[in-house]
Design a protein around this motif. Sequence first.
Motif, PDB file in Angstrom:
ATOM      1  N   ARG A  25      -1.122  88.610 -44.478  1.00 29.95           N
ATOM      2  CA  ARG A  25      -0.478  88.076 -43.271  1.00 29.95           C
ATOM      3  C   ARG A  25      -0.930  86.637 -43.018  1.00 29.95           C
ATOM      4  NH1 ARG A  25       2.068  92.289 -41.464  1.00 29.95           N
ATOM      5  NH2 ARG A  25       1.098  94.335 -41.538  1.00 29.95           N
ATOM      6  N   MET A  26      -2.207  86.363 -43.251  1.00 34.46           N
ATOM      7  CA  MET A  26      -2.725  85.000 -43.061  1.00 34.46           C
ATOM      8  C   MET A  26      -2.081  84.043 -44.061  1.00 34.46           C
ATOM      9  SD  MET A  26      -4.798  85.100 -40.537  1.00 34.46           S
ATOM     10  CE  MET A  26      -3.919  86.472 -39.811  1.00 34.46           C
ATOM     11  N   VAL A  27      -1.940  84.470 -45.313  1.00 33.92           N
ATOM     12  CA  VAL A  27      -1.316  83.630 -46.342  1.00 33.92           C
ATOM     13  C   VAL A  27       0.138  83.341 -45.963  1.00 33.92           C
ATOM     14  CG1 VAL A  27      -0.588  83.534 -48.762  1.00 33.92           C
ATOM     15  CG2 VAL A  27      -2.878  84.391 -48.181  1.00 33.92           C
ATOM     16  N   HIS A  28       0.845  84.363 -45.507  1.00 28.05           N
ATOM     17  CA  HIS A  28       2.244  84.177 -45.093  1.00 28.05           C
ATOM     18  C   HIS A  28       2.334  83.207 -43.924  1.00 28.05           C
ATOM     19  CE1 HIS A  28       6.124  85.321 -43.183  1.00 28.05           C
ATOM     20  NE2 HIS A  28       6.500  85.327 -44.445  1.00 28.05           N
ATOM     21  N   MET A  29       1.477  83.376 -42.941  1.00 27.11           N
ATOM     22  CA  MET A  29       1.481  82.494 -41.775  1.00 27.11           C
ATOM     23  C   MET A  29       1.170  81.048 -42.199  1.00 27.11           C
ATOM     24  SD  MET A  29      -0.382  83.131 -38.085  1.00 27.11           S
ATOM     25  CE  MET A  29      -2.036  83.101 -38.727  1.00 27.11           C
ATOM     26  N   LEU A  30       0.234  80.873 -43.120  1.00 36.19           N
ATOM     27  CA  LEU A  30      -0.108  79.538 -43.607  1.00 36.19           C
ATOM     28  C   LEU A  30       1.076  78.918 -44.346  1.00 36.19           C
ATOM     29  CD1 LEU A  30      -2.180  77.294 -44.018  1.00 36.19           C
ATOM     30  CD2 LEU A  30      -3.030  78.564 -46.008  1.00 36.19           C
ATOM     31  N   ALA A  31       1.747  79.700 -45.208  1.00 30.50           N
ATOM     32  CA  ALA A  31       2.919  79.195 -45.928  1.00 30.50           C
ATOM     33  C   ALA A  31       4.023  78.783 -44.958  1.00 30.50           C
ATOM     34  CB  ALA A  31       3.430  80.253 -46.909  1.00 30.50           C
ATOM     35  N   GLU A  32       4.244  79.589 -43.919  1.00 29.37           N
ATOM     36  CA  GLU A  32       5.259  79.249 -42.909  1.00 29.37           C
ATOM     37  C   GLU A  32       4.940  77.921 -42.230  1.00 29.37           C
ATOM     38  OE1 GLU A  32       7.199  83.267 -41.041  1.00 29.37           O
ATOM     39  OE2 GLU A  32       5.210  82.719 -40.300  1.00 29.37           O
ATOM     40  N   GLU A  33       3.709  77.775 -41.791  1.00 28.98           N
ATOM     41  CA  GLU A  33       3.319  76.567 -41.055  1.00 28.98           C
ATOM     42  C   GLU A  33       3.343  75.327 -41.944  1.00 28.98           C
ATOM     43  OE1 GLU A  33       2.832  75.930 -37.744  1.00 28.98           O
ATOM     44  OE2 GLU A  33       3.689  77.934 -37.617  1.00 28.98           O
ATOM     45  N   LEU A  34       2.876  75.454 -43.182  1.00 31.33           N
ATOM     46  CA  LEU A  34       2.917  74.312 -44.094  1.00 31.33           C
ATOM     47  C   LEU A  34       4.363  73.879 -44.321  1.00 31.33           C
ATOM     48  CD1 LEU A  34       0.187  75.393 -46.654  1.00 31.33           C
ATOM     49  CD2 LEU A  34       0.084  73.377 -45.161  1.00 31.33           C
ATOM     50  N   GLY A  35       5.248  74.851 -44.554  1.00 29.23           N
ATOM     51  CA  GLY A  35       6.667  74.546 -44.736  1.00 29.23           C
ATOM     52  C   GLY A  35       7.286  73.922 -43.496  1.00 29.23           C
ATOM     53  N   ARG A  36       6.917  74.444 -42.331  1.00 28.42           N
ATOM     54  CA  ARG A  36       7.443  73.928 -41.061  1.00 28.42           C
ATOM     55  C   ARG A  36       7.062  72.449 -40.866  1.00 28.42           C
ATOM     56  NH1 ARG A  36       8.274  78.057 -37.950  1.00 28.42           N
ATOM     57  NH2 ARG A  36       6.184  78.916 -38.113  1.00 28.42           N
ATOM     58  N   HIS A  46       2.045  88.908 -55.411  1.00 33.16           N
ATOM     59  CA  HIS A  46       2.752  90.108 -55.876  1.00 33.16           C
ATOM     60  C   HIS A  46       4.221  89.749 -56.104  1.00 33.16           C
ATOM     61  CE1 HIS A  46       4.647  94.059 -55.674  1.00 33.16           C
ATOM     62  NE2 HIS A  46       3.444  94.597 -55.826  1.00 33.16           N
ATOM     63  N   PRO A  47       4.831  90.193 -57.219  1.00 29.93           N
ATOM     64  CA  PRO A  47       6.213  89.820 -57.522  1.00 29.93           C
ATOM     65  C   PRO A  47       7.244  90.243 -56.471  1.00 29.93           C
ATOM     66  CG  PRO A  47       5.174  90.829 -59.436  1.00 29.93           C
ATOM     67  CD  PRO A  47       4.219  90.958 -58.288  1.00 29.93           C
ATOM     68  N   GLN A  48       6.933  91.227 -55.645  1.00 30.68           N
ATOM     69  CA  GLN A  48       7.872  91.662 -54.612  1.00 30.68           C
ATOM     70  C   GLN A  48       7.630  90.981 -53.265  1.00 30.68           C
ATOM     71  OE1 GLN A  48       7.606  95.934 -54.653  1.00 30.68           O
ATOM     72  NE2 GLN A  48       8.800  96.106 -56.534  1.00 30.68           N
ATOM     73  N   SER A  49       6.856  89.925 -53.276  1.00 34.81           N
ATOM     74  CA  SER A  49       6.608  89.158 -52.053  1.00 34.81           C
ATOM     75  C   SER A  49       7.899  88.490 -51.596  1.00 34.81           C
ATOM     76  CB  SER A  49       5.536  88.094 -52.311  1.00 34.81           C
ATOM     77  OG  SER A  49       4.292  88.692 -52.594  1.00 34.81           O
ATOM     78  N   ARG A  50       7.954  88.222 -50.284  1.00 36.16           N
ATOM     79  CA  ARG A  50       9.109  87.554 -49.680  1.00 36.16           C
ATOM     80  C   ARG A  50       8.606  86.381 -48.827  1.00 36.16           C
ATOM     81  NH1 ARG A  50       8.809  92.308 -48.069  1.00 36.16           N
ATOM     82  NH2 ARG A  50       9.000  91.820 -45.870  1.00 36.16           N
ATOM     83  N   PRO A  51       8.009  85.388 -49.478  1.00 36.60           N
ATOM     84  CA  PRO A  51       7.458  84.278 -48.706  1.00 36.60           C
ATOM     85  C   PRO A  51       8.524  83.262 -48.319  1.00 36.60           C
ATOM     86  CG  PRO A  51       7.113  83.866 -51.025  1.00 36.60           C
ATOM     87  CD  PRO A  51       7.768  85.226 -50.912  1.00 36.60           C
ATOM     88  N   PRO A  52       8.190  82.390 -47.369  1.00 44.56           N
ATOM     89  CA  PRO A  52       9.114  81.339 -46.943  1.00 44.56           C
ATOM     90  C   PRO A  52       8.993  80.105 -47.843  1.00 44.56           C
ATOM     91  CG  PRO A  52       7.170  81.273 -45.594  1.00 44.56           C
ATOM     92  CD  PRO A  52       6.996  82.437 -46.543  1.00 44.56           C
ATOM     93  N   CYS A  53       8.704  80.307 -49.119  1.00 41.91           N
ATOM     94  CA  CYS A  53       8.474  79.205 -50.045  1.00 41.91           C
ATOM     95  C   CYS A  53       8.788  79.699 -51.462  1.00 41.91           C
ATOM     96  CB  CYS A  53       7.021  78.728 -49.953  1.00 41.91           C
ATOM     97  SG  CYS A  53       5.804  80.004 -50.364  1.00 41.91           S
ATOM     98  N   THR A  54       8.536  78.869 -52.448  1.00 44.23           N
ATOM     99  CA  THR A  54       8.738  79.257 -53.836  1.00 44.23           C
ATOM    100  C   THR A  54       7.707  80.311 -54.227  1.00 44.23           C
ATOM    101  OG1 THR A  54       9.566  77.057 -54.372  1.00 44.23           O
ATOM    102  CG2 THR A  54       8.794  78.410 -56.215  1.00 44.23           C
ATOM    103  N   LEU A  55       8.161  81.374 -54.870  1.00 38.82           N
ATOM    104  CA  LEU A  55       7.278  82.459 -55.311  1.00 38.82           C
ATOM    105  C   LEU A  55       7.157  82.448 -56.826  1.00 38.82           C
ATOM    106  CD1 LEU A  55       5.683  85.154 -54.926  1.00 38.82           C
ATOM    107  CD2 LEU A  55       7.904  86.309 -55.110  1.00 38.82           C
ATOM    108  N   VAL A  56       5.914  82.574 -57.288  1.00 35.94           N
ATOM    109  CA  VAL A  56       5.635  82.851 -58.691  1.00 35.94           C
ATOM    110  C   VAL A  56       4.910  84.187 -58.690  1.00 35.94           C
ATOM    111  CG1 VAL A  56       4.471  82.109 -60.804  1.00 35.94           C
ATOM    112  CG2 VAL A  56       5.438  80.393 -59.235  1.00 35.94           C
ATOM    113  N   GLY A  57       5.551  85.218 -59.231  1.00 35.66           N
ATOM    114  CA  GLY A  57       4.947  86.547 -59.255  1.00 35.66           C
ATOM    115  C   GLY A  57       3.871  86.642 -60.327  1.00 35.66           C
ATOM    116  N   TRP A  58       2.711  87.141 -59.934  1.00 24.13           N
ATOM    117  CA  TRP A  58       1.642  87.337 -60.909  1.00 24.13           C
ATOM    118  C   TRP A  58       2.102  88.303 -62.000  1.00 24.13           C
ATOM    119  CZ3 TRP A  58      -1.935  83.935 -61.010  1.00 24.13           C
ATOM    120  CH2 TRP A  58      -2.586  83.460 -59.866  1.00 24.13           C
ATOM    121  N   ARG A  59       1.720  88.034 -63.237  1.00 26.04           N
ATOM    122  CA  ARG A  59       2.018  88.944 -64.345  1.00 26.04           C
ATOM    123  C   ARG A  59       1.027  90.099 -64.368  1.00 26.04           C
ATOM    124  NH1 ARG A  59       2.667  83.902 -68.007  1.00 26.04           N
ATOM    125  NH2 ARG A  59       4.799  83.314 -67.482  1.00 26.04           N
ATOM    126  N   GLY A  60      -0.225  89.813 -64.044  1.00 27.72           N
ATOM    127  CA  GLY A  60      -1.256  90.854 -63.975  1.00 27.72           C
ATOM    128  C   GLY A  60      -1.224  91.509 -62.611  1.00 27.72           C
TER     129      GLY A  60
END
Length: 181
Positions: A25-36, A46-60
């Motif tokens: 939740r903290m990472v998501h909030m930080l991504a939102e604010e940085l983008g804002r 995690h590959p199924q993440s839904r962030p407000p930014c570009t996602l690169v899903g970990w392979r491991g």
Amino acid sequence: MSLQVVLLAEPEIPVPPEHYGGIERMVHMLAEELGRHGHTVTLFAHPQSRPPCTLVGWRGASSFSRRDTLRNMAQLATWFAAQPSRLTVIHSFANLAYMLPLIPLRVPKIQSYQRAIGRLGVRAAHLASRGSVTFTACSRDCAATGNGSGRWRVIYNGVPPDRYTFRDEVAPDAPLMFLGR
């Protein structure tokens, strides 16, 4: 000035989490604010993440697996080497090992902790980075478990105030909510 920020989260839980997942939740909030604020953000998670930014899903898929840790280290290093320009900052809430190939590079790096810290890894990262890593913890107590090497800052976890309504009076039988340790 616009920054290019890479955020790293552990691979086990999507960002934001569907249920449990405090740091996610903290990472998501930080991504939102940085983008804002106009910054370019890339999140490794995690590959199924839904962030407000570009996602690169970990392979491991597991931060507890040596094979997956090596896979994620290689993925981040390969991605970083392919970037046309150097990044402004890398901020990791994930396994410190993921950044090992990048530790000697002069790009500023932040490693944030939310739990007890392994001093050996911190000491090694500090020495190898020649001062390009700043360590943060969510409390003075948490920082004290890893302090002794490197630059440390305490940055308390945030809470989105727009999700809560302040009331200066509550019913005598109202439930108690505590945000803290």
